[in-house]
Scaffold this active site. Structure first.
Site, mmCIF file in Angstrom:
data_model
loop_
_atom_site.group_PDB
_atom_site.id
_atom_site.type_symbol
_atom_site.label_atom_id
_atom_site.label_comp_id
_atom_site.label_asym_id
_atom_site.label_seq_id
_atom_site.Cartn_x
_atom_site.Cartn_y
_atom_site.Cartn_z
ATOM 1 C CB VAL A 59 -113.490 -31.386 -87.481
ATOM 2 C CG1 VAL A 59 -112.016 -31.742 -87.534
ATOM 3 C CG2 VAL A 59 -113.815 -30.521 -86.285
ATOM 4 C CG ASN A 85 -105.590 -33.314 -81.377
ATOM 5 O OD1 ASN A 85 -105.346 -33.447 -80.181
ATOM 6 N ND2 ASN A 85 -105.431 -32.145 -81.990
ATOM 7 C CB SER A 139 -111.032 -34.939 -71.782
ATOM 8 O OG SER A 139 -110.781 -34.200 -70.606
ATOM 9 C CE1 TYR A 152 -113.098 -30.369 -74.237
ATOM 10 C CE2 TYR A 152 -112.939 -31.102 -71.953
ATOM 11 C CZ TYR A 152 -112.388 -30.971 -73.216
ATOM 12 O OH TYR A 152 -111.121 -31.475 -73.473
ATOM 13 C CE LYS A 156 -112.740 -33.590 -75.794
ATOM 14 N NZ LYS A 156 -111.972 -33.978 -76.987
ATOM 15 C CB ILE A 185 -102.263 -31.075 -71.756
ATOM 16 C CG1 ILE A 185 -102.768 -32.497 -71.472
ATOM 17 C CG2 ILE A 185 -100.960 -31.091 -72.566
ATOM 18 C CD1 ILE A 185 -101.884 -33.377 -70.628
HETATM 19 N N1 LIG Z 1 -105.237 -29.307 -73.011
HETATM 20 C C1 LIG Z 1 -105.830 -30.113 -72.182
HETATM 21 O O1 LIG Z 1 -105.677 -30.013 -70.952
HETATM 22 C C2 LIG Z 1 -106.715 -31.233 -72.687
HETATM 23 C C3 LIG Z 1 -107.181 -32.152 -71.765
HETATM 24 C C4 LIG Z 1 -107.982 -33.190 -72.174
HETATM 25 C C5 LIG Z 1 -108.299 -33.326 -73.504
HETATM 26 N N2 LIG Z 1 -107.837 -32.425 -74.401
HETATM 27 C C6 LIG Z 1 -108.231 -32.613 -75.804
HETATM 28 O O2 LIG Z 1 -107.099 -32.654 -76.632
HETATM 29 C C7 LIG Z 1 -107.428 -32.184 -77.938
HETATM 30 C C8 LIG Z 1 -106.439 -31.100 -78.333
HETATM 31 O O3 LIG Z 1 -106.571 -30.018 -77.425
HETATM 32 P P1 LIG Z 1 -105.392 -28.992 -77.111
HETATM 33 O O4 LIG Z 1 -105.253 -28.921 -75.661
HETATM 34 O O5 LIG Z 1 -104.224 -29.265 -77.967
HETATM 35 O O6 LIG Z 1 -106.136 -27.651 -77.556
HETATM 36 P P2 LIG Z 1 -105.696 -26.454 -78.511
HETATM 37 O O7 LIG Z 1 -104.274 -26.092 -78.293
HETATM 38 O O8 LIG Z 1 -106.753 -25.436 -78.326
HETATM 39 O O9 LIG Z 1 -105.803 -27.111 -79.972
HETATM 40 C C9 LIG Z 1 -107.030 -27.506 -80.480
HETATM 41 C C10 LIG Z 1 -106.842 -27.890 -81.927
HETATM 42 O O10 LIG Z 1 -108.132 -28.270 -82.461
HETATM 43 C C11 LIG Z 1 -108.358 -27.491 -83.632
HETATM 44 N N3 LIG Z 1 -109.773 -27.263 -83.869
HETATM 45 C C12 LIG Z 1 -110.706 -26.755 -83.027
HETATM 46 N N4 LIG Z 1 -111.899 -26.670 -83.662
HETATM 47 C C13 LIG Z 1 -111.711 -27.131 -84.921
HETATM 48 C C14 LIG Z 1 -112.528 -27.286 -86.051
HETATM 49 N N5 LIG Z 1 -113.830 -26.947 -86.035
HETATM 50 N N6 LIG Z 1 -111.988 -27.792 -87.182
HETATM 51 C C15 LIG Z 1 -110.700 -28.140 -87.236
HETATM 52 N N7 LIG Z 1 -109.848 -28.010 -86.203
HETATM 53 C C16 LIG Z 1 -110.351 -27.501 -85.066
HETATM 54 C C17 LIG Z 1 -107.641 -26.177 -83.363
HETATM 55 O O11 LIG Z 1 -107.483 -25.457 -84.561
HETATM 56 P P3 LIG Z 1 -107.558 -23.830 -84.534
HETATM 57 O O12 LIG Z 1 -106.229 -23.362 -84.013
HETATM 58 O O13 LIG Z 1 -107.815 -23.464 -85.952
HETATM 59 O O14 LIG Z 1 -108.682 -23.444 -83.631
HETATM 60 C C18 LIG Z 1 -106.339 -26.722 -82.787
HETATM 61 O O15 LIG Z 1 -105.516 -27.200 -83.800
HETATM 62 C C19 LIG Z 1 -108.876 -31.696 -77.847
HETATM 63 O O16 LIG Z 1 -109.748 -32.673 -78.341
HETATM 64 C C20 LIG Z 1 -109.073 -31.498 -76.362
HETATM 65 O O17 LIG Z 1 -110.423 -31.606 -75.978
HETATM 66 C C21 LIG Z 1 -107.053 -31.378 -74.035
#
Ligand SMILES: NC(=O)c1ccc[n+]([C@@H]2O[C@H](COP(=O)([O-])OP(=O)(O)OC[C@H]3O[C@@H](n4cnc5c(N)ncnc54)[C@H](OP(=O)(O)O)[C@@H]3O)[C@@H](O)[C@H]2O)c1
Length: 247
Positions: A59, A85, A139, A152, A156, A185
């Site tokens: 991205v 996402n 978030s 972060y 957000k 999550i």
């Molecule tokens: N988990 C939580 O508690 C939580 C809470 C609030 C919000 N969120 C938000 O939800 C979204 C998904 O998070 P998640 O919890 O599923 O995290 P995750 O399991 O770490 O997944 C993050 C995803 O983003 C991709 N990504 C990161 N940097 C990227 C880049 N430069 N280009 C393309 N893809 C990239 C990662 O790909 P790679 O595997 O290649 O790195 C992965 O597919 C995020 O925006 C996060 O901030 C998560």
């Protein structure tokens, strides 16, 4: 089926794991045509088996965003929903941040979201679409602050204001722009909490539903916002946090 997404074309960034993977699978289960971006070709075969069309894309690679959309529009003449996402977090104390890390988080979590929204708008205009939908994954840390989350949390929060502003600016093009605010999550992003049992207990105590969320818990909100049932909803966010921010 709760929501009818049949024939809708959807693009989701970051579908190889976590929330993005659950969203992509959820939209496929609801018969949408799903395109998902990943950063590594090794995921292609698995995604294809799940009827998710993989696209290689970092991205932060703003120069190729147009190509990304072109691939989809040339095939379908439309894109019904863009879900931003992909994101990264950090546990760096505010006093220790170096410019490179700050830049990386801002580019990934905010700038990329903006440029993807902008490209989507331009393609919608080019293809004379009469409606569109963007869902930005923010978030609860876009709503409240916490320790070790300064940059972060900032990105957000910025996503939420971006969502509202674009919703207003693009309302006359009938492009709805909404956000989802997940709480804690169970994904790689919260691994450091999940691994520390005392910290995990503390977090769970702060959540009225007494558990961390699962990636699948986000699917309902996304399906709803992408569906025609949400046709009159724009500039809003849905909090999916087990009640944490209600306390
Ligand atoms: N988990 C939580 O508690 C939580 C809470 C609030 C919000 N969120 C938000 O939800 C979204 C998904 O998070 P998640 O919890 O599923 O995290 P995750 O399991 O770490 O997944 C993050 C995803 O983003 C991709 N990504 C990161 N940097 C990227 C880049 N430069 N280009 C393309 N893809 C990239 C990662 O790909 P790679 O595997 O290649 O790195 C992965 O597919 C995020 O925006 C996060 O901030 C998560």
């Amino acid at each position: 089926m709760i929501f009818e997404l049949k024939d809708k074309v959807v693009l989701i960034t970051g579908v190889n794991k976590g929330i993005g993977k659950a969203l992509a699978e959820g939209f496929v289960r609801h018969y949408a045509m799903v395109y998902g971006t990943v950063r590594n070709q090794e995921y292609f075969e698995e995604l294809k088996k799940q009827n998710i069309n993989p696209i290689l894309f970092d991205v932060r690679n703003f120069d190729v965003i147009e190509e990304l959309f072109k691939t989809i529009y040339e095939k379908h003449n439309r894109l019904d929903c863009l879900i931003n996402n992909a994101g990264i977090s950090s546990n760096t104390p505010a006093s220790m941040f170096k410019p490179e890390e700050v830049r990386n988080i801002i580019q990934t979590n905010f700038e990329a979201v903006f440029y993807l929204c902008q490209a989507y708008y331009r393609f919608q205009k080019k293809y004379k679409a009469n409606n569109g939908c963007i869902i930005n994954i923010s978030s609860v840390l876009g709503l409240v602050g916490t320790t070790l989350a300064s940059i972060y949390s900032g990105t957000k929060g910025a996503i939420l204001q971006l969502t509202k502003s674009l919703a207003i600016e693009w309302a006359n093009s009938n492009i709805r722009v909404n956000a989802i605010c997940p709480g804690f999550i169970e994904t790689d992003m919260t691994e450091n909490i999940q691994k520390k049992s005392q910290l995990l207990q503390k977090v769970i105590e702060a959540i009225p539903l007494k558990r961390l969320g699962k990636p699948n818990d986000l699917v309902g909100a996304a399906l709803f916002l992408a569906s025609d049932y949400a046709n009159y909803i724009t500039g809003q966010y849905i909090v999916v946090d087990g009640g944490m921010t209600a306390m």
